[in-house]
Scaffold this motif. Structure first.
Motif, PDB file in Angstrom:
ATOM      1  N   ILE A 139      15.030  23.907   5.863  1.00 38.81           N
ATOM      2  CA  ILE A 139      15.057  23.388   4.492  1.00 38.81           C
ATOM      3  C   ILE A 139      13.644  23.115   3.987  1.00 38.81           C
ATOM      4  O   ILE A 139      13.289  23.436   2.857  1.00 38.81           O
ATOM      5  CB  ILE A 139      15.917  22.105   4.440  1.00 38.81           C
ATOM      6  CG1 ILE A 139      17.379  22.441   4.630  1.00 38.81           C
ATOM      7  CG2 ILE A 139      15.747  21.400   3.106  1.00 38.81           C
ATOM      8  CD1 ILE A 139      18.212  21.236   4.934  1.00 38.81           C
ATOM      9  N   ALA A 140      12.807  22.530   4.834  1.00 36.66           N
ATOM     10  CA  ALA A 140      11.500  22.087   4.356  1.00 36.66           C
ATOM     11  C   ALA A 140      10.486  23.210   4.265  1.00 36.66           C
ATOM     12  O   ALA A 140       9.485  23.071   3.583  1.00 36.66           O
ATOM     13  CB  ALA A 140      10.959  20.984   5.260  1.00 36.66           C
ATOM     14  N   THR A 141      10.720  24.338   4.931  1.00 35.28           N
ATOM     15  CA  THR A 141       9.690  25.384   4.908  1.00 35.28           C
ATOM     16  C   THR A 141      10.032  26.540   3.983  1.00 35.28           C
ATOM     17  O   THR A 141       9.212  26.953   3.191  1.00 35.28           O
ATOM     18  CB  THR A 141       9.432  25.931   6.318  1.00 35.28           C
ATOM     19  OG1 THR A 141      10.687  26.290   6.886  1.00 35.28           O
ATOM     20  CG2 THR A 141       8.737  24.895   7.163  1.00 35.28           C
ATOM     21  N   ALA A 184      16.386  20.863   9.297  1.00 38.21           N
ATOM     22  CA  ALA A 184      15.279  20.247   8.577  1.00 38.21           C
ATOM     23  C   ALA A 184      14.098  21.196   8.476  1.00 38.21           C
ATOM     24  O   ALA A 184      13.456  21.311   7.420  1.00 38.21           O
ATOM     25  CB  ALA A 184      14.860  18.949   9.273  1.00 38.21           C
TER      26      ALA A 184
END
Lengths: 102, 164
Positions: free
Chosen positions: B157-159, B154
């Motif tokens: 993916i998010a950064t 996570a």
């Protein structure tokens, strides 16, 4: 169990699962689709727990315990995906997310 | 004994009504808050079928962690209300037909055959812990690695997203 028989819990789980399926198939907002999938997971949890206490068996509760952990992991990764998609496309409306279609 | 029936029907109807609000409300924030009520009702039902640990985990994990994460992301992304009408597209119509057909099919197929002998047994935390840490110890460790992988995935993916 209790006065309320197993079939009542089964029906409740079934109705909740169908509502979740309806939401997942008809809504266009990514987050709401994700919420509907969580609803479907929860209905299956209810059926598992009621089945476990009907049969005098702990396996259903243990399975639901692991499903909680998996739901947490799934929510974290899925919401991270939504943030990444939103950074690219400025929307999470799945009608406009067509970059994997051809 | 009568009280349990009343509690079941009260919280079952609450769960179904607010589940309908979850999938019909155009505002995602209010949909998430209705989901909280649905999950609380399910937790009360777990208490009546002798699963207090699952009920506590439902409130702590689902409403305390997962749905707060949902609310956080909804407010972070500033998602607007859905503009399109509920059944304006053929996909939505087919989806609703499929799910309603699923409900009717399952009810007619399975519900009549259910006849299970009911045994009353109280589950203590000790029994669950013994089953969890002795028989399912490997699964427990695997769950830990799953959560670690989810956290790492996570974060990545998010950064790390290139604009383009």
């Amino acid at each position: 169990m209790s006065v309320v028989g197993f079939s009542h819990y089964f029906f409740l789980g079934l109705i909740l699962f169908s509502i979740g399926a309806l939401g997942a198939l008809t809504r266009r907002n990514g987050i709401t689709i994700f919420l509907s999938i969580e609803l479907m997971l929860n209905s299956v949890n209810l059926i598992l727990v009621s089945y476990a206490s009907t049969n005098g068996n702990l396996a259903g509760q243990i399975l639901v315990f692991f499903m909680f952990a998996i739901a947490a992991a799934e929510a974290a990764v899925g919401l991270a995906f939504f943030i990444a998609i939103y950074k690219h496309r400025r929307t999470i409306n799945i009608d406009r997310l067509t970059f994997l279609r051809w | 004994m009568m009280l349990e029936t009343v509690i079941f029907y009260l919280f079952a109807s609450l769960a179904v009504i607010f589940a309908l609000v979850v999938i019909l409300h155009p505002d995602p924030v209010k949909a998430t808050l209705s989901m909280v009520i649905t999950l609380f009702s399910l937790a009360v039902i777990y208490l009546t079928i002798k699963a207090p640990l699952i009920a506590a985990l439902q409130i702590l994990l689902y409403t305390g962690a997962i749905l707060v994460l949902f609310l956080f992301v909804i407010m972070l992304l500033n998602i607007q209300r859905e503009i399109s009408l509920p059944f304006s597209k053929p996909v939505q119509l087919w989806g609703s037909i499929v799910s309603v057909g699923f409900l009717i099919g399952i009810i007619t197929n399975f519900a009549i055959k259910i006849k299970i002998e009911e045994s009353v047994k109280n589950y203590s935390l000790v029994l669950i812990a013994e089953s969890l840490f002795k028989e399912n110890a490997l699964s427990f460790i695997a769950t830990g690695f799953l959560l670690l992988a989810a956290v790492v995935g996570a974060t990545i993916i998010a950064t790390k997203v290139k604009r383009g």
